[in-house]
Design a protein around this motif. Structure first.
Motif, PDB file in Angstrom:
ATOM      1  N   VAL A 136       0.855  -1.187   0.000  1.00 54.82           N
ATOM      2  CA  VAL A 136       0.000   0.000   0.000  1.00 54.82           C
ATOM      3  C   VAL A 136       0.892   1.238   0.000  1.00 54.82           C
ATOM      4  CG1 VAL A 136      -2.112  -0.954   0.971  1.00 54.82           C
ATOM      5  CG2 VAL A 136      -0.261  -0.319   2.506  1.00 54.82           C
ATOM      6  N   SER A 137       0.623   2.127  -0.945  1.00 52.61           N
ATOM      7  CA  SER A 137       1.480   3.294  -1.141  1.00 52.61           C
ATOM      8  C   SER A 137       0.673   4.583  -1.025  1.00 52.61           C
ATOM      9  CB  SER A 137       2.138   3.228  -2.520  1.00 52.61           C
ATOM     10  OG  SER A 137       2.793   4.447  -2.828  1.00 52.61           O
ATOM     11  N   THR A 138       1.077   5.412  -0.096  1.00 52.36           N
ATOM     12  CA  THR A 138       0.519   6.761  -0.021  1.00 52.36           C
ATOM     13  C   THR A 138       1.436   7.681  -0.821  1.00 52.36           C
ATOM     14  OG1 THR A 138       1.588   6.835   2.163  1.00 52.36           O
ATOM     15  CG2 THR A 138      -0.802   6.562   2.116  1.00 52.36           C
ATOM     16  N   VAL A 139       2.612   7.976  -0.274  1.00 51.67           N
ATOM     17  CA  VAL A 139       3.599   8.801  -0.987  1.00 51.67           C
ATOM     18  C   VAL A 139       4.934   8.064  -0.915  1.00 51.67           C
ATOM     19  CG1 VAL A 139       4.664  11.078  -1.180  1.00 51.67           C
ATOM     20  CG2 VAL A 139       2.349  10.869  -0.251  1.00 51.67           C
ATOM     21  N   THR A 140       5.162   7.110  -1.813  1.00 54.62           N
ATOM     22  CA  THR A 140       6.408   6.343  -1.810  1.00 54.62           C
ATOM     23  C   THR A 140       7.025   6.339  -3.194  1.00 54.62           C
ATOM     24  OG1 THR A 140       5.349   4.226  -2.336  1.00 54.62           O
ATOM     25  CG2 THR A 140       5.519   4.794  -0.008  1.00 54.62           C
ATOM     26  N   GLY A 141       8.316   6.034  -3.251  1.00 56.70           N
ATOM     27  CA  GLY A 141       9.024   5.984  -4.523  1.00 56.70           C
ATOM     28  C   GLY A 141       9.810   4.694  -4.657  1.00 56.70           C
ATOM     29  N   THR A 142      11.001   4.661  -4.056  1.00 52.74           N
ATOM     30  CA  THR A 142      11.870   3.492  -4.169  1.00 52.74           C
ATOM     31  C   THR A 142      11.197   2.225  -3.663  1.00 52.74           C
ATOM     32  OG1 THR A 142      13.864   4.847  -3.973  1.00 52.74           O
ATOM     33  CG2 THR A 142      14.088   2.509  -3.471  1.00 52.74           C
ATOM     34  N   SER A 143      10.484   2.317  -2.537  1.00 59.55           N
ATOM     35  CA  SER A 143       9.876   1.111  -1.969  1.00 59.55           C
ATOM     36  C   SER A 143       8.787   0.553  -2.878  1.00 59.55           C
ATOM     37  CB  SER A 143       9.312   1.391  -0.576  1.00 59.55           C
ATOM     38  OG  SER A 143       8.345   2.416  -0.598  1.00 59.55           O
ATOM     39  N   LEU A 144       8.078   1.422  -3.593  1.00 53.42           N
ATOM     40  CA  LEU A 144       7.072   0.925  -4.530  1.00 53.42           C
ATOM     41  C   LEU A 144       7.753   0.135  -5.652  1.00 53.42           C
ATOM     42  CD1 LEU A 144       3.959   2.794  -5.834  1.00 53.42           C
ATOM     43  CD2 LEU A 144       5.391   1.494  -7.400  1.00 53.42           C
ATOM     44  N   ARG A 145       8.885   0.623  -6.129  1.00 49.86           N
ATOM     45  CA  ARG A 145       9.621  -0.094  -7.176  1.00 49.86           C
ATOM     46  C   ARG A 145      10.121  -1.433  -6.649  1.00 49.86           C
ATOM     47  NH1 ARG A 145      12.305   5.221  -7.140  1.00 49.86           N
ATOM     48  NH2 ARG A 145      11.072   6.563  -8.486  1.00 49.86           N
ATOM     49  N   GLU A 146      10.608  -1.440  -5.404  1.00 47.56           N
ATOM     50  CA  GLU A 146      11.079  -2.688  -4.805  1.00 47.56           C
ATOM     51  C   GLU A 146       9.947  -3.699  -4.691  1.00 47.56           C
ATOM     52  OE1 GLU A 146      14.662  -0.755  -2.047  1.00 47.56           O
ATOM     53  OE2 GLU A 146      12.716  -1.227  -1.162  1.00 47.56           O
ATOM     54  N   ALA A 147       8.775  -3.232  -4.256  1.00 47.62           N
ATOM     55  CA  ALA A 147       7.615  -4.119  -4.140  1.00 47.62           C
ATOM     56  C   ALA A 147       7.267  -4.723  -5.492  1.00 47.62           C
ATOM     57  CB  ALA A 147       6.425  -3.337  -3.585  1.00 47.62           C
ATOM     58  N   ALA A 148       7.294  -3.896  -6.537  1.00 43.83           N
ATOM     59  CA  ALA A 148       6.981  -4.375  -7.885  1.00 43.83           C
ATOM     60  C   ALA A 148       7.983  -5.428  -8.333  1.00 43.83           C
ATOM     61  CB  ALA A 148       6.963  -3.202  -8.852  1.00 43.83           C
ATOM     62  N   LEU A 149       9.262  -5.193  -8.077  1.00 43.33           N
ATOM     63  CA  LEU A 149      10.298  -6.147  -8.465  1.00 43.33           C
ATOM     64  C   LEU A 149      10.174  -7.454  -7.692  1.00 43.33           C
ATOM     65  CD1 LEU A 149      13.263  -3.627  -8.700  1.00 43.33           C
ATOM     66  CD2 LEU A 149      12.426  -5.032 -10.593  1.00 43.33           C
ATOM     67  N   CYS A 150       9.600  -7.396  -6.493  1.00 45.58           N
ATOM     68  CA  CYS A 150       9.394  -8.596  -5.673  1.00 45.58           C
ATOM     69  C   CYS A 150       8.115  -9.342  -6.037  1.00 45.58           C
ATOM     70  CB  CYS A 150       9.352  -8.216  -4.191  1.00 45.58           C
ATOM     71  SG  CYS A 150      10.970  -7.918  -3.459  1.00 45.58           S
ATOM     72  N   GLY A 151       7.347  -8.818  -6.976  1.00 46.45           N
ATOM     73  CA  GLY A 151       6.117  -9.486  -7.369  1.00 46.45           C
ATOM     74  C   GLY A 151       4.975  -9.256  -6.411  1.00 46.45           C
ATOM     75  N   LEU A 152       4.919  -8.064  -5.820  1.00 46.98           N
ATOM     76  CA  LEU A 152       3.874  -7.728  -4.863  1.00 46.98           C
ATOM     77  C   LEU A 152       2.896  -6.756  -5.521  1.00 46.98           C
ATOM     78  CD1 LEU A 152       3.211  -8.314  -1.880  1.00 46.98           C
ATOM     79  CD2 LEU A 152       4.551  -6.304  -1.259  1.00 46.98           C
ATOM     80  N   PRO A 153       1.592  -7.073  -5.561  1.00 46.24           N
ATOM     81  CA  PRO A 153       0.641  -6.134  -6.165  1.00 46.24           C
ATOM     82  C   PRO A 153       0.561  -4.837  -5.368  1.00 46.24           C
ATOM     83  CG  PRO A 153      -0.529  -7.891  -5.025  1.00 46.24           C
ATOM     84  CD  PRO A 153       0.923  -8.274  -5.016  1.00 46.24           C
ATOM     85  N   VAL A 154       0.231  -3.750  -6.046  1.00 49.84           N
ATOM     86  CA  VAL A 154       0.277  -2.417  -5.440  1.00 49.84           C
ATOM     87  C   VAL A 154      -1.093  -1.750  -5.486  1.00 49.84           C
ATOM     88  CG1 VAL A 154       1.161  -0.066  -5.784  1.00 49.84           C
ATOM     89  CG2 VAL A 154       2.725  -2.016  -5.880  1.00 49.84           C
ATOM     90  N   VAL A 155      -1.483  -1.170  -4.342  1.00 46.85           N
ATOM     91  CA  VAL A 155      -2.620  -0.264  -4.263  1.00 46.85           C
ATOM     92  C   VAL A 155      -2.061   1.078  -3.825  1.00 46.85           C
ATOM     93  CG1 VAL A 155      -4.816   0.268  -3.149  1.00 46.85           C
ATOM     94  CG2 VAL A 155      -4.242  -2.108  -3.692  1.00 46.85           C
ATOM     95  N   ALA A 156      -2.300   2.148  -4.600  1.00 44.55           N
ATOM     96  CA  ALA A 156      -1.586   3.397  -4.350  1.00 44.55           C
ATOM     97  C   ALA A 156      -2.435   4.621  -4.642  1.00 44.55           C
ATOM     98  CB  ALA A 156      -0.322   3.442  -5.208  1.00 44.55           C
ATOM     99  N   TYR A 157      -2.022   5.733  -4.012  1.00 43.07           N
ATOM    100  CA  TYR A 157      -2.544   7.037  -4.412  1.00 43.07           C
ATOM    101  C   TYR A 157      -1.974   7.367  -5.786  1.00 43.07           C
ATOM    102  CZ  TYR A 157      -4.428   8.465   0.188  1.00 43.07           C
ATOM    103  OH  TYR A 157      -5.173   8.589   1.336  1.00 43.07           O
ATOM    104  N   ASN A 158      -2.792   7.876  -6.671  1.00 39.67           N
ATOM    105  CA  ASN A 158      -2.359   8.224  -8.023  1.00 39.67           C
ATOM    106  C   ASN A 158      -1.814   9.650  -8.034  1.00 39.67           C
ATOM    107  OD1 ASN A 158      -1.958   7.924 -10.764  1.00 39.67           O
ATOM    108  ND2 ASN A 158      -4.037   8.526 -11.304  1.00 39.67           N
ATOM    109  N   ILE A 159      -0.554   9.781  -7.642  1.00 40.02           N
ATOM    110  CA  ILE A 159       0.036  11.106  -7.471  1.00 40.02           C
ATOM    111  C   ILE A 159       1.316  11.269  -8.285  1.00 40.02           C
ATOM    112  CG2 ILE A 159      -0.923  11.476  -5.170  1.00 40.02           C
ATOM    113  CD1 ILE A 159       1.785  10.583  -4.048  1.00 40.02           C
ATOM    114  N   ASP A 160       1.711  12.521  -8.438  1.00 41.32           N
ATOM    115  CA  ASP A 160       2.907  13.003  -9.142  1.00 41.32           C
ATOM    116  C   ASP A 160       3.563  11.983 -10.057  1.00 41.32           C
ATOM    117  OD1 ASP A 160       4.663  11.711  -7.044  1.00 41.32           O
ATOM    118  OD2 ASP A 160       3.995  13.389  -5.819  1.00 41.32           O
ATOM    119  N   TRP A 161       4.635  11.310  -9.621  1.00 42.43           N
ATOM    120  CA  TRP A 161       5.424  10.500 -10.542  1.00 42.43           C
ATOM    121  C   TRP A 161       4.699   9.255 -11.033  1.00 42.43           C
ATOM    122  CZ3 TRP A 161       7.456   5.490  -9.849  1.00 42.43           C
ATOM    123  CH2 TRP A 161       7.288   4.933  -8.582  1.00 42.43           C
ATOM    124  N   LEU A 162       3.648   8.813 -10.333  1.00 40.37           N
ATOM    125  CA  LEU A 162       2.920   7.622 -10.760  1.00 40.37           C
ATOM    126  C   LEU A 162       1.999   7.881 -11.946  1.00 40.37           C
ATOM    127  CD1 LEU A 162       1.840   5.818  -7.458  1.00 40.37           C
ATOM    128  CD2 LEU A 162       3.761   5.328  -8.961  1.00 40.37           C
TER     129      LEU A 162
END
Length: 284
Positions: free
Chosen positions: A193-219
């Motif tokens: 779960v991502s509110t305002v994250t960057g590197t950790s969201l990429r790490e989660a994706a590389l680990c095969g973890l689905p993401v639920v996130a706020y749709n903000i700035d860089w996303l």
């Protein structure tokens, strides 16, 4: 965050400045009501950031960071020296993370559903929104818990807030983790779960973890709702809770999002692209 130090480097060393913004200051002001530095008043910080952008030889951003491209292109003193590259070094997680991917534990199959957040426990990260989210989730699924990995000045406030909202038993504050320990946290979770994250969201994706996130700035323009992530608008806590429950209950959706995101991450954040990225930036 020391944008203004480029001014000193220019004055005292006469160096050419290649500026690669990794946050959008106006978004930080909006999220936290504070300056990026946390020290300077916002008006003074805006001035220093403007000077830094003006004196830069080039301002560089990533092709997939559409929010950054729109912002920087809108600045008359930046658009003619804006360089858009395929990937920024900032997008790549630390090298030791890639090493730990090869030796981390296999994914857990625990009975409870584990939501994971990794990042600083700072006000601008909006971690309190995840605690509010757990109130809604607890009403509808008692088997969901939230792991918070990271430290920061808001830890005590967040713990007290969880107690006040009656969800403290559903939240684990795991502190700072790195290397294999961090990779194991990703692999033992069900959803990131991502509110305002960057590197950790990429790490989660590389680990095969689905993401639920706020749709903000860089996303924005990078992840696609219902294709490789589930996205909700900023501050929509009810939406976060709804999408988390949705992905936990819909196996086919979860598998689709996971597969698409992991494939995207492997192609996008390949560490082998670092050398090519630097060549793009510094060669004419």
């Amino acid at each position: 965050f020391s944008w203004w130090t480029s001014l000193l480097v220019r004055i005292f060393w006469g160096a050419k400045i290649y500026l690669m913004p990794v946050c959008m200051p106006q978004q930080i002001y909006k999220y936290s009501g504070k300056s990026v530095s946390g020290i300077l008043p916002i008006w003074l910080e805006r001035m220093f950031i403007g000077i830094s952008l003006r004196i830069a030889q080039q301002v560089i951003t990533s092709r997939n960071w559409t929010g950054f491209i729109e912002w920087l292109s809108s600045l008359s003193f930046v658009k003619n020296k804006l360089k858009i590259v395929d990937i920024l070094v900032e997008e790549i997680p630390p090298i030791d993370f890639y090493e730990s991917l090869r030796v981390g534990a296999p994914r857990s199959h625990a009975e409870e559903f584990r939501l994971l957040y990794v990042g600083r426990l700072h006000k601008e990260k909006r971690v309190d929104d995840l605690i509010k989210m757990m109130v809604e989730i607890k009403k509808r699924n008692s088997k969901v818990c939230l792991w918070l990995v990271g430290d920061g000045p808001e830890k005590e406030n967040l713990e007290n807030f969880a107690v006040q909202l009656g969800v403290r038993e559903k939240i684990k504050f795991l502190g700072f983790k790195s290397g294999k320990e961090l990779t194991n946290c990703y692999k033992n979770a069900n959803v990131f779960v991502s509110t305002v994250t960057g590197t950790s969201l990429r790490e989660a994706a590389l680990c095969g973890l689905p993401v639920v996130a706020y749709n903000i700035d860089w996303l924005k323009g990078l992840l696609i709702h219902e294709e490789n992530a589930l996205l909700v608008e900023f501050e929509d806590v009810q939406g976060l809770a709804a999408q988390v429950l949705r992905i936990l209950s819909d196996r086919s959706l979860r598998e689709k999002i996971t597969a698409n995101l992991q494939k995207f991450a492997a192609e996008r954040w390949d560490i082998q692209k670092v050398a090519f990225s630097l060549k793009q930036i510094f060669e004419p």
